[in-house]
Design a protein around this motif. Structure first.
Motif, PDB file in Angstrom:
ATOM      1  N   HIS A 150       0.844  -1.187   0.000  1.00  0.00           N
ATOM      2  CA  HIS A 150       0.000   0.000   0.000  1.00  0.00           C
ATOM      3  C   HIS A 150       0.881   1.240   0.000  1.00  0.00           C
ATOM      4  CE1 HIS A 150      -3.492  -2.469   1.926  1.00  0.00           C
ATOM      5  NE2 HIS A 150      -3.424  -2.622   0.616  1.00  0.00           N
ATOM      6  N   VAL A 151       0.667   2.110  -0.976  1.00  0.00           N
ATOM      7  CA  VAL A 151       1.496   3.306  -1.165  1.00  0.00           C
ATOM      8  C   VAL A 151       0.585   4.531  -1.160  1.00  0.00           C
ATOM      9  CG1 VAL A 151       3.187   4.453  -2.634  1.00  0.00           C
ATOM     10  CG2 VAL A 151       3.039   1.940  -2.628  1.00  0.00           C
ATOM     11  N   LEU A 152       0.899   5.510  -0.322  1.00  0.00           N
ATOM     12  CA  LEU A 152       0.132   6.751  -0.257  1.00  0.00           C
ATOM     13  C   LEU A 152       1.104   7.898   0.027  1.00  0.00           C
ATOM     14  CD1 LEU A 152      -3.151   7.371   1.819  1.00  0.00           C
ATOM     15  CD2 LEU A 152      -1.367   9.078   1.579  1.00  0.00           C
ATOM     16  N   PHE A 153       1.249   8.799  -0.952  1.00  0.00           N
ATOM     17  CA  PHE A 153       2.122   9.955  -0.773  1.00  0.00           C
ATOM     18  C   PHE A 153       1.468  11.185  -1.380  1.00  0.00           C
ATOM     19  CE2 PHE A 153       5.093   6.550  -0.134  1.00  0.00           C
ATOM     20  CZ  PHE A 153       6.027   7.064   0.764  1.00  0.00           C
ATOM     21  N   TYR A 154       1.654  12.301  -0.707  1.00  0.00           N
ATOM     22  CA  TYR A 154       1.107  13.573  -1.197  1.00  0.00           C
ATOM     23  C   TYR A 154       1.642  13.899  -2.588  1.00  0.00           C
ATOM     24  CZ  TYR A 154       0.481  18.652  -1.537  1.00  0.00           C
ATOM     25  OH  TYR A 154       0.176  19.913  -1.959  1.00  0.00           O
ATOM     26  N   THR A 155       2.958  13.789  -2.775  1.00  0.00           N
ATOM     27  CA  THR A 155       3.581  14.065  -4.064  1.00  0.00           C
ATOM     28  C   THR A 155       4.318  12.825  -4.537  1.00  0.00           C
ATOM     29  OG1 THR A 155       3.880  16.413  -3.522  1.00  0.00           O
ATOM     30  CG2 THR A 155       5.230  15.512  -5.300  1.00  0.00           C
TER      31      THR A 155
END
Length: 494
Positions: A150-155
């Motif tokens: 699972h990958v979640l980054f603003y930029t």
């Protein structure tokens, strides 16, 4: 016909009266609408904008004046919050040691009430402050995945600094690992070519991905202000390894011409967790995944029994954002600042506190708490940089030590240590945007060994900084002081 001819003959008079009528109406509406359920400082800033430029200020208020999600999305948030509370019950609370101060027990109860997540024990955590090394270590963890990533980054962007990470995602997907990717729409879209390259890369390899908080003004059947963003940074591998901190998945210069021309690059702090806290991080990811995909991930896949419970750190996840009733991160930090007995160290790239936080810090300093604030010597955001400088006088006069991280580096790390008891670290800045407008993820960590690691990081940052003195600050040019104060006023318009 006669009326039309009269209007043509007297159009200037008619236009003048019409302008006055609209002008007065907008001012009156501003007085009625703006003060409702709003901080006095923010209300006064909006009213000033409306009173000075009604035809510009009032439409801007309608566009940006409400820091909340549309009704359908708020309903979705409430449903997810209820579900998250139920699911988090399966992550047991750990018992605090008898010698833990009472204020820390209160902070744990506050966090559980605000964000639903329990305090978990037997966690381990490693710090990483080298930009490229953290990306390499995250890529290595992805390559070890067996079930899901699972990958979640603003930029996020595909460039030479991140290509190995994206290659790792492709390798994982190729061997049957489920890979899910989220990125903030504006936070990534604004980086143009590397954003488009990332999307093409993910599409080409069949990796499911979604932009968070997509800029669609009337999505969900109601207007959504475009600057409500998802600012979190999370990586979870198999529910066993979790990364969180301040770093985005993009080159250290953010692939911007102006940044490269100025020689700027970003300094970050990331934490690699193992233990029960990773299940909490997985639950938080699942809420954002549900918002954007409408897919509800099964609890069995999210709350996994930790394979490594050899750690000694107590950790508690604290989510925050416009979907919550209160400003969770602000309330936690204020509670800790008022509770500190001898030392506070705060690191924030964007320091624009509201009145309550400024009061908490000044009060702590006046009662003898040693306070050190790390900020950058130069800024990458004009308005925020000058707004934060307007607070330096009050802080320095109260005895706060301000460390300026030397140019051309932007100190983008975000963490706070309180006494020798607790660390708060994650994606949240100490500014009004992070408190009200952005979805953030923060973890409160207790443990003497972890505090020693944090103090080592602070020592590194101190060696790369210079201390700002009150005498130096009072000698700054008058035009610069006026600019700082003007930007402080503008920053209150939220």
């Amino acid at each position: 016909m006669a009326l039309w001819q009269w209007l043509l003959a007297h159009w200037l008079v008619v236009a003048t009266y019409l302008f006055i009528a609209v002008d007065v109406t907008l001012r009156v509406l501003g007085l009625i609408l703006v003060p409702r359920n709003r901080r006095p400082g923010s209300a006064l800033a909006w009213l000033l904008a409306i009173m000075v430029f009604p035809l510009v200020g009032f439409p801007l208020y309608l566009l940006l004046g409400k820091a909340q999600l549309p009704r359908k999305r708020r309903e979705k948030q409430k449903a997810v919050n209820r579900l998250m509370r139920v699911r988090s019950l399966n992550i047991p609370d750990t018992a605090l040691d008898d010698d833990v101060p009472s204020w820390l027990r209160s902070a744990v109860r506050l966090n559980r009430e605000l964000g639903a997540f329990p305090l978990t024990g037997n966690n381990s955590a490693d710090l990483e402050i080298d930009y490229d090394t953290s990306i390499a270590r995250m890529a290595a963890d992805v390559r070890s995945a067996e079930r899901e990533v699972h990958v979640l980054f603003y930029t996020m962007g595909l460039d030479p600094a991140t290509e190995d990470f994206f290659a790792a995602l492709v390798e994982a997907a190729g061997r049957g690992v489920t890979v899910r990717v989220l990125y903030d729409h504006w936070g990534s879209l604004s980086h143009g070519p590397v954003y488009r390259a990332m999307r093409r890369h993910l599409d080409a390899h069949g990796i499911e991905h979604y932009p968070m908080m997509p800029i669609k003004p009337f999505r969900d059947g109601a207007f959504q202000r475009p600057d409500l963003r998802n600012h979190r940074k999370l990586l979870i591998v198999d529910g066993q390894v979790g990364w969180m901190g301040s770093q985005n998945l993009i080159a250290a210069h953010y692939d911007k011409r102006a940044t490269i021309r100025r020689g700027l690059h970003w300094q970050e702090t990331m934490v690699r967790f193992r233990g029960p806290i990773v299940s909490g991080m997985n639950l938080l990811f699942a809420t954002d995944w549900y918002y954007e995909s409408s897919e509800q991930l099964p609890e069995a896949a999210l709350v996994a029994a930790p394979e490594d419970t050899s750690g000694t750190y107590e950790c508690q996840l604290v989510p925050s954002g416009p979907g919550f009733v209160l400003e969770n991160n602000l309330l936690l930090l204020n509670q800790l600042f008022y509770s500190a007995t001898h030392r506070i160290c705060a690191v924030s790239p964007y320091f624009v506190p509201d009145e309550s936080m400024l009061s908490a810090l000044i009060t702590a300093a006046r009662r003898g708490v040693e306070i050190e604030l790390f900020v950058s010597e130069i800024g990458d955001q004009f308005l925020v940089f000058h707004a934060q400088r307007s607070y330096y006088t009050a802080l320095l006069e109260a005895g706060v030590r301000i460390q300026l991280y030397r140019a051309p580096t932007i100190l983008h790390a975000k963490h706070v240590t309180i006494d020798d008891s607790v660390t708060v670290i994650g994606s949240s800045n100490m500014d009004i945007r992070s408190f009200i407008l952005d979805m953030e993820s923060t973890i409160m960590v207790g443990g003497t060994d972890f505090m020693e690691k944090m103090h080592e990081v602070e020592d590194v940052y101190r060696s790369r900084s210079r201390e700002l003195t009150l005498e130096e600050w009072r000698r700054r040019p008058m035009p610069m002081m006026l600019l700082d104060n003007l930007c402080r006023l503008a920053s209150a318009v939220v």
